[in-house]
Design a protein around this motif. Sequence first.
Motif, short mmCIF file in Angstrom:
data_model
loop_
_atom_site.label_atom_id
_atom_site.label_comp_id
_atom_site.label_asym_id
_atom_site.label_seq_id
_atom_site.Cartn_x
_atom_site.Cartn_y
_atom_site.Cartn_z
N ARG A 495 0.12 -8.23 -26.38
CA ARG A 495 -0.21 -7.53 -25.13
C ARG A 495 0.81 -7.85 -24.04
O ARG A 495 1.22 -6.98 -23.27
CB ARG A 495 -1.61 -7.94 -24.66
N GLU A 496 1.22 -9.13 -23.99
CA GLU A 496 2.20 -9.53 -22.98
C GLU A 496 3.54 -8.83 -23.19
O GLU A 496 4.16 -8.31 -22.25
CB GLU A 496 2.39 -11.05 -23.03
N GLN A 497 3.97 -8.74 -24.48
CA GLN A 497 5.24 -8.07 -24.76
C GLN A 497 5.17 -6.58 -24.45
O GLN A 497 6.12 -5.98 -23.96
CB GLN A 497 5.61 -8.28 -26.25
N ARG A 498 4.02 -5.97 -24.77
CA ARG A 498 3.84 -4.55 -24.44
C ARG A 498 3.95 -4.32 -22.94
O ARG A 498 4.55 -3.34 -22.48
CB ARG A 498 2.48 -4.05 -24.93
N THR A 499 3.36 -5.22 -22.16
CA THR A 499 3.43 -5.09 -20.71
C THR A 499 4.88 -5.20 -20.22
O THR A 499 5.32 -4.43 -19.36
CB THR A 499 2.57 -6.16 -20.04
N LEU A 500 5.64 -6.13 -20.81
CA LEU A 500 7.03 -6.29 -20.42
C LEU A 500 7.85 -5.04 -20.76
O LEU A 500 8.67 -4.56 -19.96
CB LEU A 500 7.63 -7.52 -21.13
N ILE A 501 7.63 -4.48 -21.96
CA ILE A 501 8.36 -3.27 -22.38
C ILE A 501 8.03 -2.11 -21.46
O ILE A 501 8.89 -1.33 -21.04
CB ILE A 501 8.03 -2.93 -23.84
N ARG A 502 6.72 -1.99 -21.11
CA ARG A 502 6.30 -0.90 -20.24
C ARG A 502 6.94 -1.03 -18.85
O ARG A 502 7.40 -0.06 -18.27
CB ARG A 502 4.77 -0.89 -20.14
N ASN A 503 6.97 -2.25 -18.33
CA ASN A 503 7.59 -2.46 -17.01
C ASN A 503 9.08 -2.18 -17.03
O ASN A 503 9.64 -1.62 -16.08
CB ASN A 503 7.32 -3.88 -16.53
N ALA A 504 9.75 -2.56 -18.16
CA ALA A 504 11.18 -2.30 -18.27
C ALA A 504 11.46 -0.80 -18.31
O ALA A 504 12.42 -0.30 -17.71
CB ALA A 504 11.73 -2.97 -19.52
N ALA A 505 10.60 -0.07 -19.02
CA ALA A 505 10.78 1.40 -19.09
C ALA A 505 10.56 2.03 -17.73
O ALA A 505 11.26 2.98 -17.35
CB ALA A 505 9.82 1.98 -20.11
N ARG A 506 9.58 1.51 -16.98
CA ARG A 506 9.32 2.08 -15.66
C ARG A 506 10.45 1.80 -14.68
O ARG A 506 10.70 2.58 -13.76
CB ARG A 506 8.02 1.52 -15.11
N SER A 507 11.13 0.69 -14.87
CA SER A 507 12.19 0.34 -13.93
C SER A 507 13.49 1.09 -14.20
O SER A 507 14.42 1.01 -13.41
CB SER A 507 12.46 -1.18 -14.00
N LYS A 508 13.57 1.84 -15.34
CA LYS A 508 14.81 2.54 -15.64
C LYS A 508 15.09 3.63 -14.61
O LYS A 508 16.24 3.87 -14.25
CB LYS A 508 14.73 3.16 -17.04
N LYS A 509 14.05 4.29 -14.15
CA LYS A 509 14.26 5.36 -13.18
C LYS A 509 14.80 4.82 -11.86
O LYS A 509 15.64 5.44 -11.22
CB LYS A 509 12.95 6.12 -12.94
N SER A 510 14.31 3.67 -11.46
CA SER A 510 14.77 3.11 -10.19
C SER A 510 16.22 2.62 -10.29
O SER A 510 16.90 2.52 -9.28
CB SER A 510 13.86 1.95 -9.76
#
Length: 646
Positions: A495-510
Motif C-alpha cells: 500500500r505504501e509503495q502504491r501511494t508513492l507511485i501514485r504521488n510520483a505520477a501526479r507530480s509529473k504534470k507539475s
Amino acid sequence: MQLTWKSIATVPTSQEFLDIVLSRTQRRLPTQIRAGFAISRIRAFYLRKVKFTEQTFSEKLGAILESFPRLQDIHPFHSALMNTLYDADHFRIALGQLSTAKHLIEQVARDYVRLIKYAQSLFQCKQLKRAALGRMATITRRLKGSLEYLEQVRQHLGRLPSIDPNTRTLLICGYPNVGKSSFLKSVTRADVDVQPYAFTTKSLYVGHFDYKYLRFQAIDTPGILDHPLEEMNTIEMQSITAIAHLRSAVLYFVDLSEQCGYTVEAQVQLFHSIKPLFANKIVFLVVNKIDVTRPEDLEPSRQALLETITKSGEVEMLKLSCHTEEGVMEVRNQACERLLAVRVEQKLKNAASGAAGKEVTDILNRIHVSRPIGGVLREAFIPDAVLSKKKYDKDDPNRPKLERDIEAEEGGAGVYNVNLKKNYILENPDWKFDKIPEIYDGRNVYDFIDPDIETKLAELEAEEERLQESGFYDEDEDIEDEEDAEIRTKADYIREQRTLIRNAARSKKSLKNRAIIPRTKGQGKKLSEMEEHIGGKLGFDTSGIAARARSKSRGRRGDEMEVDDGPQATKARNIERAKSRARSTNRREDGVTNEGARSTAEKLMKLNQKRMNRMARQGESDRHTTASMPKWLVAGKRGMGKTDRR
C-alpha cells in the motif's frame, strides 16, 4: 409491382443541385493546405476533393435515375398512360440527358485526377481542382430544363391514382355526362366530382368496394367522343388507354333520355367504333336514367339500333338509375359475378396448359379414393351422447358448469388459474394431482435416495452437537499466526509503495516544463550542512572534503608581495583569472573522478531522457511554437462568405 410513385424524392433545380454538392464537399473534407507541405500530401488533398465531388454528383444523379420508373419495365397500362400524359420520348430524353451528364462528370474527374497526379506545386493543383469543379458545374447547369421537367413529372406522378392492372376491375366508360361518376360514387366511397354538365371528369378516378370478401376496384374514365384516334385529346386518350390495357369487365353506359346532349345513334356508333378495344373482355351495356326513359319506351327503330349491340350474345344489357338508386347494386353484383367466373375459368385453363397443370395432374394420379364394395352408402355416425346432449342455457340453474363460471366463482380473471390436471386420463384418477417426478439419466430422482438417509442424518447432527459441546471448534482469538502477521506487513508495504507511485505520477504534470532542481535550491550550501548529510546520513568520511574546502577558502600565499595598484587593477586581474579558469574547464570531465563514473553519469542522463521521449513530454530546452494561422481563421462556425483563403 409498383402502383404509385409518391416516394420519388424532390428533383432539385440545377442551381440547388450545385449548392447541395459543393457545400457537401466543403463540409465533409478538410479545408487547410499550405505550400510547406510535401507535394504528395498536396496532391492527395486536391485529388480527394475532385473524387469526392464526382462521387456526390454521380450519387445524386443515379438516385434520380433509379427513382423514376423505366417505361420498358412497368405494366403496359402504366407505360401507355405516361406516354399519354407526359410524352414518352420527352421523358426518355430527359432521363437520357441525366445519364449522359453522369458519364461526362465521371470522365472529367478521371482526366483531372490524372493531371493532378503529376502537378508540381500547390498553385498548379489548386487551378486543376478549380477547372475540374468548374467543368462539372457547367455540365450540371446545362441540365436546367431536364431537371425542371422531371420535377413536374414527379409532382404529377404523385397525384395519379394507384391502379392495379392485375386485380378484379370494373371499367366504366361512355359519352360525357351519361352518369359514370354517379355510378362510381354509388358503389364506392370515392370522392368523385358529380356535376350536371359534360367533361366534369378530366382524369381517371378509382374507387374500391368488397364483394364476397374480395376487393374490387372500379375505374371511372373521362368521357369519349366519336372521332378518329388521332384527333382525341389527352383527356380522352386516358380512357382509351385504360380500355385497351386493363383486364376488366367493361360497363358501357348509355343515356336513352338524351339528357347528356348526345343522341342514341351517336352513343351506339361510339360503341361500334371502340369495339375492337373490347376484345377478350366482358362487356355490359348499362342503360342509365331508366327513371326518365326505359328501353321499352323507345321507338322500334332505336330499339333495333340497341339490339345491334346485344344480338351477338357477348354483350348483356343491364338497367339502372343512379338518381333513384334503382338497380345499382344488381348491376354491380352481376358484373362482379361474371368477372369472377371468367377469372376462375382463365386460371384453370392456364393451370391445365402450363407447368402448374402438370403438377395438378401428377398429384391427382397419386391419390386413391377407397369406395365400399357393392355400392353401400356409408353415412356419418353421430354418437347418441351427442344427439341427446342438452342445449346450453345460461339461465338454467342446472346447466353444466363452464370454465368461465368456475373462473367467476374463484375470483375472476387475474386471480383464477385454470387447472389442467383435472382433465388428465390416467389409470387411477387419484394420480391426477401427484407431483411429476424429476428424471435424471433415464432414472427417477427417487431411485438415488438412500432409504436410511434420515437415520444417518440424525446421527451426524448428534455428533456435531457433541463436538460443539466439547469445544472442538473453539479458537483462541488472542493468538495470531506468524504467517498472518507477515502477510499484513507485506500488505502495508504494498500500500505504501502504491501511494508513492501514485504521488510520483501526479507530480509529473507539475514538472512538465520546469527544472527538476529549482535554481534557488542550489545556491549557498553551508559546509556544516554538507558534512552532516554526507557523513551522518550517507556514512562517508568527510575529513578530506572539509580540509580541501578550507584550503580553497584561504587567501593566496603570495598576495602580500604583490603591488596594490588600486581597485581598478585588482578588478581587471580577477576578470583575467576567471577567463583563464573557464578556458581550462572541460564540462564533460569536470566533477567525475574516473572514466567509469563518467560513463555511469551518461547512462543515467540517457535513461532519464528516454522516459521523457517515450511519453512525448516537453523537456527543459523545448520551446513552445505558436500556431501559424490564427484561431479565428480555422475554428468556429463558418459563414456564407468566400472561402478561397482556405
